[in-house]
Design a protein around this motif. Structure first.
Motif, PDB file in Angstrom:
ATOM      1  N   ALA A 164       0.541  -1.379   0.460  1.00 16.74           N
ATOM      2  CA  ALA A 164      -0.065  -0.180  -0.166  1.00 16.74           C
ATOM      3  C   ALA A 164       0.489   1.247  -0.263  1.00 16.74           C
ATOM      4  O   ALA A 164       0.399   2.132  -0.183  1.00 16.74           O
ATOM      5  CB  ALA A 164      -0.299   0.414   0.879  1.00 16.74           C
ATOM      6  N   GLU A 165       1.813   1.151   1.179  1.00 15.07           N
ATOM      7  CA  GLU A 165       2.664   2.309   0.925  1.00 15.07           C
ATOM      8  C   GLU A 165       3.980   2.632  -0.651  1.00 15.07           C
ATOM      9  O   GLU A 165       3.250   3.699  -1.107  1.00 15.07           O
ATOM     10  CB  GLU A 165       4.256   1.870   1.496  1.00 15.07           C
ATOM     11  N   ARG A 167       1.251   4.303  -3.013  1.00 13.80           N
ATOM     12  CA  ARG A 167       0.705   5.797  -2.477  1.00 13.80           C
ATOM     13  C   ARG A 167       1.550   6.316  -3.568  1.00 13.80           C
ATOM     14  O   ARG A 167       1.832   7.206  -3.158  1.00 13.80           O
ATOM     15  CB  ARG A 167       0.589   6.030  -0.532  1.00 13.80           C
ATOM     16  N   LYS A 168       3.018   5.930  -2.740  1.00 13.13           N
ATOM     17  CA  LYS A 168       4.742   7.308  -3.191  1.00 13.13           C
ATOM     18  C   LYS A 168       4.315   7.051  -4.862  1.00 13.13           C
ATOM     19  O   LYS A 168       5.638   7.834  -5.278  1.00 13.13           O
ATOM     20  CB  LYS A 168       5.763   6.062  -3.121  1.00 13.13           C
ATOM     21  N   ARG A 209      -3.969   4.518  -9.109  1.00 11.80           N
ATOM     22  CA  ARG A 209      -4.101   4.382  -7.844  1.00 11.80           C
ATOM     23  C   ARG A 209      -4.580   4.718  -6.766  1.00 11.80           C
ATOM     24  O   ARG A 209      -4.720   4.907  -5.827  1.00 11.80           O
ATOM     25  CB  ARG A 209      -2.816   5.072  -7.346  1.00 11.80           C
ATOM     26  N   LEU A 250      -5.684   1.838  -4.262  1.00 12.26           N
ATOM     27  CA  LEU A 250      -6.076   2.422  -2.485  1.00 12.26           C
ATOM     28  C   LEU A 250      -7.466   2.579  -1.877  1.00 12.26           C
ATOM     29  O   LEU A 250      -7.221   1.660  -0.570  1.00 12.26           O
ATOM     30  CB  LEU A 250      -5.327   3.599  -2.264  1.00 12.26           C
TER      31      LEU A 250
END
Ligand code: MIC
Ligand code: SF4
Length: 643
Positions: A594-595, A598-599, A626, A630
């Motif tokens: 997920a991180e 997100r990035k 994205r 998410l």
């Protein structure tokens, strides 16, 4: 500019017309059909938009017309009432196949059309940018939202010469499939150019544009010229005509050339539309069934040529000949001019104007049958008989074959094939029901039968994901493998729990049970995963079975969008050879995924816990995609934005 660039730039909302970059376009017209439409309207209702914001939205009922129980009829009633309430025109069952009717009565040069059916590009014959998409994307477009896509590159398919007697438009697209394969058009628009274009009528252009879907192309487009004007005029719609041509100095990303004069009758052998040979090379194969119709080949022109070949003759005693004219207009004209009589007298079984046999809604052939058909797909099992093989040909080849009982080159037939396009078609829109006025809409009750179940929604992406590889698959897995459709399953297109019992069963009958027992997991596939239909069910059903991601060498365009719209990760091998290192049953993990999403990282590590190694996989998502991944899908993202 070429024709594609002209229409796209006139509709561009955001982005730049640079192949591969994300663009958003305004949609003028939408269409749904009943097998994808129930889900699309449930999703539209979930968005809480009162009235469609397009110039024209159509709801067709043409796929699930075999009513062996209450389910299909209930779905029709739901679609009819939801359409009436929200400003959508309903084309009643019996009016014809969506793409044929849209071409005859609704499509307009220079406009954009988004349809919840992969053969929506048929509209390209009229000089439209007509694109197939999942039901959710169409629902958003009905609500006035933009359609997001990866800007296609444009291929010039330059046509020269003129088709010989007995050689058809179908042979043009089969030749292209032979050369370019079912992956050859991915990310591209096939734009037809050159002096051969003006020798083709609109229905012939429609056959070619229709089956561009089998190349995997984003769409296909023809210029709008005097032939277009003539067709629209004969439909009583000359006012809809606008000329549209590529500039003399237009450029293209690629070019292909086809000399129409040099083409021969072609056939696609089972089980892929690109498995093409000439009819002569394939030889006189013994045939059990011939089916003529579908959105590819069911126009007035096609049917008149079929009638001319059958006239005064009798179908082979070994062959069952089925004919389904594409629209009420076509059927009505055949009955008025006597051509229907010629078909019936020759021994044809006349079916209702609908998709019918093309989607396995009736007319399943006998065991081990050779079924020669004029439709566009011959995927494994699609006829409803697993042991049968479907051979795709032109109407001329099909009719000639029905008479002899063996695959036959129609160039030798004794018939007058010079069909003249009528100055005026018999048009009558009394089966197109307009919606309620804005004042009356509130009083319209949307009727939901017991077969209409809610659609599954994904959850926001977890920090890390893990699970088993539930199934390992090869290249070119179609949506007919992922979510099979035939007369027994189509009635459940609004019932995801019921459909889930059949997910991927053509590949492995134990899949649904195993997926449920494992509480979900991952799928592993080769090239072009999810080619074929636009059916969102091929994403919704895996979502219901808690499939979290698909690891593939590559994806088909519409299916990839459907996965993302439903919060399922489309992961591509950065190094294709890594596919071989994974086996069915391996436990895999995506730490901190997920991180990374997100990035905006476009590579994610996937660890094979069972075998103890980690590979890199591509997860190339736009900012908007994205957001969807998410949030757990497009509907969740929209409701978060509205909060
Ligand atoms: C098809 O030809 O496969 C269909 C049936 O028309 C599909 C839509 C569907 O699966 O309902 C399509 O082409 O998108
Ligand atoms: Fe209908 Fe067949 Fe055309 Fe799909 S391909 S829209 S099932 S006729």
């Amino acid at each position: 500019m070429n024709v594609t660039q002209k229409i796209l730039s006139a509709h561009l909302i955001s982005g730049e017309l640079k192949p591969g970059s994300e663009i958003a376009i305004r949609i003028d017209q939408t269409l749904t059909q009943d097998s994808t439409g129930t889900m699309a309207y449930l999703q539209f209702e979930a968005m809480d938009v009162k009235r469609v914001k397009t110039e024209r939205s159509m709801a067709y009922i043409d796929h699930n017309t075999l009513q062996t129980g209450f389910e299909n009829a209930d779905d029709h009633r739901y679609i009819a009432t939801v359409a009436r309430k929200h400003g959508i025109y309903l084309s009643k069952p019996g009016n014809g196949i969506c793409h044929q009717v849209q071409l005859e009565r609704i499509g307009k040069p220079g406009k954009t059309l988004l349809g919840s059916d992969s053969h929506t590009p048929t509209g390209g014959a009229l000089g439209m940018i007509a694109i197939g998409a999942g039901g959710l994307d169409v629902a958003v477009a009905m609500g006035g939202g933009a359609y997001y896509l990866s800007c296609p590159s444009v291929v010039s398919v330059r046509l020269t010469g003129r088709l010989g007697r007995g050689v058809a438009a179908k042979d043009v697209i089969l030749e292209l499939l032979r050369r370019l394969t079912v992956k050859g058009g991915v990310g591209k628009v096939m734009e037809y150019t050159g002096p051969g274009v003006e020798t083709l009528s609109i229905p012939e252009r429609a056959t070619i544009a229709n089956m561009g879907a089998e190349l995997g192309a984003t769409t296909s487009v023809f210029p709008s010229d005097e032939v277009t004007r003539g067709f629209l005029k004969a439909q009583g719609r000359e006012a809809d005509f606008v000329p549209l041509a590529a500039d003399p100095d237009a450029t293209y990303d690629e070019a292909v050339e086809i000399d129409l004069s040099a083409l021969e009758p072609m056939v696609a052998l089972p089980h892929m539309p690109d498995n093409v040979k000439t009819v002569a090379e394939a030889g006189p194969i013994h045939v059990d069934q011939v089916c003529i119709g579908s959105c590819t080949n069911s126009s007035y022109l096609d049917m008149m040529r079929v009638a001319a070949i059958l006239k005064g003759k009798t179908v082979s005693p070994d062959v069952s000949l089925v004919i389904a004219p594409g629209s009420r207009q076509v059927l009505s004209m055949l009955s008025a001019n006597g051509a229907l009589h010629d078909m019936i007298e020759a021994g044809a079984r006349i079916c209702e104007t609908a998709c019918g046999f093309c989607i396995g809604m009736g007319q399943s052939p006998c065991t081990n049958a050779v079924s020669v058909r004029t439709n566009n797909r011959n995927f494994f099992g699609r006829s409803g008989t697993k042991s049968a093989g479907i051979y795709l040909v032109s109407c001329e080849t099909a009719a000639a074959t029905a008479l002899t009982g063996v695959l036959t080159d129609p160039r030798g037939v004794d018939a007058d094939l010079d069909v003249v396009m009528p100055d005026s078609f018999l048009y009558n829109d009394n089966l197109i029901i307009p919606p309620a006025s804005e004042d009356e809409a509130d009083a319209v009750e949307v009727v939901r039968g017991p077969n209409i179940k809610p659609f599954p929604k994904a959850e926001a992406l977890a920090k890390s994901l893990s699970g088993k590889v539930l199934l390992k698959m090869e290249d070119n897995i179609t949506t007919d493998h992922i979510m099979p459709s035939d007369s027994s399953l189509l009635p459940f297109r609004s019932n995801i729990p019921k459909l889930s019992e059949h997910c991927l069963t053509p590949v492995d009958p134990t899949f649904p049970e195993r997926a449920k027992a494992e509480g979900g997991g991952f799928l592993l596939a080769g090239q072009n995963y999810g080619q074929g239909s636009s059916r969102e069910h091929a994403a919704l059903v895996p979502l219901y079975l808690k499939v979290r991601g698909v690891l593939a060498k590559s994806f088909a365009r519409i299916h990839r969008a459907n996965l993302i719209n439903n919060g399922i990760l489309p992961l591509e091998f950065a190094n294709e050879a890594d596919y071989d290192r994974f086996s069915q049953g391996d436990e895999i993990a995506l730490e901190g995924v997920a991180e990374r999403v997100r990035k905006g990282e476009s590579r994610v590590p996937v660890t094979n816990v069972t075998k103890g190694f980690t590979v890199e996989m591509k997860l190339e998502l736009t900012e908007r995609q994205r957001g969807m991944i998410l949030a757990g899908g497009l509907i969740n993202m929209i409701s978060q934005q509205n909060r």
